[in-house]
Scaffold this motif. Structure first.
Motif, short mmCIF file in Angstrom:
data_model
loop_
_atom_site.label_atom_id
_atom_site.label_comp_id
_atom_site.label_asym_id
_atom_site.label_seq_id
_atom_site.Cartn_x
_atom_site.Cartn_y
_atom_site.Cartn_z
N TRP A 63 5.02 -3.62 -2.38
CA TRP A 63 4.76 -3.57 -0.93
C TRP A 63 4.30 -4.94 -0.43
O TRP A 63 4.81 -5.45 0.57
CB TRP A 63 3.69 -2.53 -0.63
N LEU A 64 3.35 -5.54 -1.15
CA LEU A 64 2.75 -6.78 -0.70
C LEU A 64 3.70 -7.97 -0.78
O LEU A 64 3.76 -8.81 0.13
CB LEU A 64 1.49 -7.06 -1.54
N GLU A 120 0.10 -2.20 7.22
CA GLU A 120 -1.00 -1.41 6.68
C GLU A 120 -0.54 -0.58 5.49
O GLU A 120 0.57 -0.05 5.50
CB GLU A 120 -1.58 -0.50 7.77
N PHE A 121 -1.43 -0.47 4.50
CA PHE A 121 -1.16 0.32 3.30
C PHE A 121 -2.14 1.50 3.32
O PHE A 121 -3.33 1.33 3.15
CB PHE A 121 -1.38 -0.54 2.05
N TRP A 122 -1.61 2.71 3.60
CA TRP A 122 -2.43 3.92 3.67
C TRP A 122 -2.28 4.69 2.36
O TRP A 122 -1.16 5.01 1.95
CB TRP A 122 -1.98 4.82 4.83
N THR A 123 -3.38 5.02 1.73
CA THR A 123 -3.31 5.72 0.46
C THR A 123 -4.43 6.76 0.35
O THR A 123 -5.54 6.54 0.84
CB THR A 123 -3.41 4.74 -0.72
N PHE A 140 2.04 -1.25 -5.49
CA PHE A 140 1.27 -2.03 -4.51
C PHE A 140 1.82 -3.45 -4.42
O PHE A 140 1.96 -4.01 -3.32
CB PHE A 140 -0.20 -2.06 -4.90
N LEU A 149 -5.76 -2.58 4.48
CA LEU A 149 -5.77 -1.53 3.47
C LEU A 149 -6.57 -0.35 4.00
O LEU A 149 -7.74 -0.48 4.34
CB LEU A 149 -6.40 -2.05 2.17
N GLU A 191 2.82 1.62 5.18
CA GLU A 191 3.28 2.12 3.88
C GLU A 191 2.40 3.30 3.49
O GLU A 191 1.16 3.20 3.53
CB GLU A 191 3.19 1.02 2.82
N CYS A 192 3.02 4.44 3.11
CA CYS A 192 2.27 5.67 2.82
C CYS A 192 2.37 6.01 1.34
O CYS A 192 3.47 6.10 0.79
CB CYS A 192 2.81 6.84 3.64
N LYS A 193 1.22 6.26 0.71
CA LYS A 193 1.18 6.71 -0.68
C LYS A 193 0.26 7.93 -0.77
O LYS A 193 -0.96 7.82 -0.87
CB LYS A 193 0.67 5.59 -1.61
N PHE A 216 -4.82 -8.06 -2.91
CA PHE A 216 -4.85 -7.83 -1.46
C PHE A 216 -5.80 -8.81 -0.78
O PHE A 216 -5.46 -9.44 0.23
CB PHE A 216 -5.28 -6.39 -1.19
#
Length: 465
Positions: free
Chosen positions: A353-354, A379-382, A350, A410, A335-337, A394
């Motif tokens: 997504w979770l 994975e959460f990329w921010t 967030f 994360l 996931e891209c932010k 998280f």
């Protein structure tokens, strides 16, 4: 009547749409609109392009039109990678995947164009400043019984009317955009039908109707002018520099989709299109998705797909921005932010997504014949911090998820920067440093304590949302 081998050919669609429109059939207008859009549009945008009112006596609704066209075997609803559910004229199956990248690039460019039109309407005072809505909003923009790409009330003197009680009743602005190569006579007819249908509604005030396209053929332009509709191009509205940048954006996005990421081209587009209020936010998010895809590929996550849509019956859909699959080894869903480092990721994004995206994507991956036995990581990329509340969610989820099911990770601003450095690609590193680092050259923290008062920069970031 037609020969069997002519079915689905351009000649077939032209004649079919013409015959149906000659008999004022709503089905013909929908076919003509789909052809003008390259044969495929996102399902959500079908009510906008088909030319029919959402609900009105003696008119077929978009849902009914779609149902009848589907039953006749003329269109189908398909799930297309990078686009989600789409309505498409019956084509060979490979058509959808081959045209997905080009269609998505055009739609993103059109969204930037709508942002520019919104900015133009606001600055000239044509539309009520805080009430301009676009097709990115939910619900779709609407004037009267019809859906549009953009709509807004207008309080210009010649647009307003007064009720018997003396209350001011505003007029409206309604606008559609289409950046395919050229608008044809058949292609503009559904929009004209929308405009004339709206004008026949007795309780709707005056409406300024605008169609923005890359170019119009002579017959299409003349017919629009005859019906009192503004036929505009990006060049006539915003000048050659913005128009050229929009064309270049489509090209850059298509190339990036085919792993030809060009950071320098994005830099030039930021310099030009960043003048449009709100466009910088949209560009930053799009840039970050392509950066993550490029970094993931260079860091060995396998074959990379972007914007894959997963659906679970009864549970809804979820989009994975970047999906990496190493054959017979692992699946990684990212996931891209791509936010300003001075902002904070909203908790609701967030949490979605979770609690929504991860379970739906996991269920779909486990049902995939080639992936069902592979280890899965989400994975959460921010590039901006999350709140302490989101970080606690998280950590709690990570401790409770069984390792035999899947893992969650994360990747905050520091970890994302390290991934760019590890790739060794100069353009990736430069793009991150220019757009996702603080002015003093530092990197935003992984999390930020939630507080009641936000900074001016955070407020601007949320306004752009």
């Amino acid at each position: 009547m037609y020969l069997e081998q002519q079915f689905g050919s351009p000649h077939y669609w032209i004649n079919l749409a013409s015959a149906l429109m000659a008999n004022n059939s709503a089905l013909g207008y929908a076919i003509a609109a789909l052809r003008q859009c390259g044969g495929m549009v996102p399902l959500r945008q079908f009510p906008i392009i088909c030319g029919a009112p959402l609900r009105q006596l003696r008119h077929l609704s978009p849902e009914t039109i779609l149902q009848r066209l589907s039953e006749a075997g003329l269109v189908e609803t398909v799930t297309v990678p990078a686009l989600g559910d789409c309505v498409a004229l019956i084509q060979e199956k490979q058509f959808y995947s081959l045209h997905a990248a080009e269609t998505r690039a055009r739609l993103i460019t059109e969204d930037i164009l709508l942002t520019a039109v919104r900015d133009w309407l606001r600055k000239l005072g044509i539309a009520s400043y805080n009430l301009v809505s676009t097709r990115a909003d939910d619900p779709l923009p609407q004037v009267g019984t019809l859906a549009w790409d953009l709509s807004a009330p207008s309080y210009l003197g010649h647009m307003i009317r007064f009720s018997k009680e003396g209350e001011v009743k505003p007029g409206f602005v309604a606008c559609d955009v289409n950046l395919t190569d050229e608008m044809t006579l058949a292609g503009v007819t559904p929009f004209i039908r929308k405009c004339t249908t709206l004008r026949a509604l007795r309780n709707v005030g005056p409406c300024m109707q605008i169609l923005v396209a890359e170019r119009f053929d002579n017959e299409a332009f003349a017919l629009l002018r005859k019906h009192g509709i503004i036929a505009a191009t990006p060049s006539t509205l915003f000048g050659a520099e913005i128009a050229d940048a929009l064309r270049e954006l489509t090209s850059v996005l298509v190339n990036a989709a085919y792993s030809l990421f060009d950071s320098e081209s994005f830099e030039e587009l930021f310099a030009t299109l960043g003048k449009i209020e709100g466009a910088a936010y949209q560009l930053r998010g799009t840039l970050f998705e392509y950066m993550v895809a490029d970094a993931a590929k260079r860091n060995g996550l396998g074959d990379i797909w972007m914007n894959r849509n997963f659906k679970v019956q009864g549970k809804g859909t979820a989009e994975v921005d970047v999906l990496g699959v190493r054959a017979n080894h692992s699946v990684t869903a990212i996931e891209c932010k791509g936010y300003s480092p001075r902002a904070t990721i909203p908790d609701e994004l967030f949490e979605r997504w979770l609690q929504h995206n991860v379970p739906i994507a996991y269920k779909t991956i486990r049902d995939h014949p080639d992936w069902k036995n592979l280890p899965v990581t989400f994975e959460f990329w921010t590039t901006a911090p999350i709140s302490d509340h989101a970080l606690s969610l998280f950590n709690k989820a990570k401790s409770e998820i069984k390792a035999t099911r899947y893992r969650i990770e994360l990747r905050g601003p520091e970890e994302v920067y390290q991934a760019c450095l590890h790739s060794g690609e100069r353009t990736l590193i430069g793009a991150f440093e220019k757009h996702f680092m603080l002015p003093d050259g530092s990197i935003a923290p992984r999390s930020r304590t939630s507080r009641a008062v936000a900074s001016v920069d955070e407020i601007e970031e949320l306004v752009e949302l």
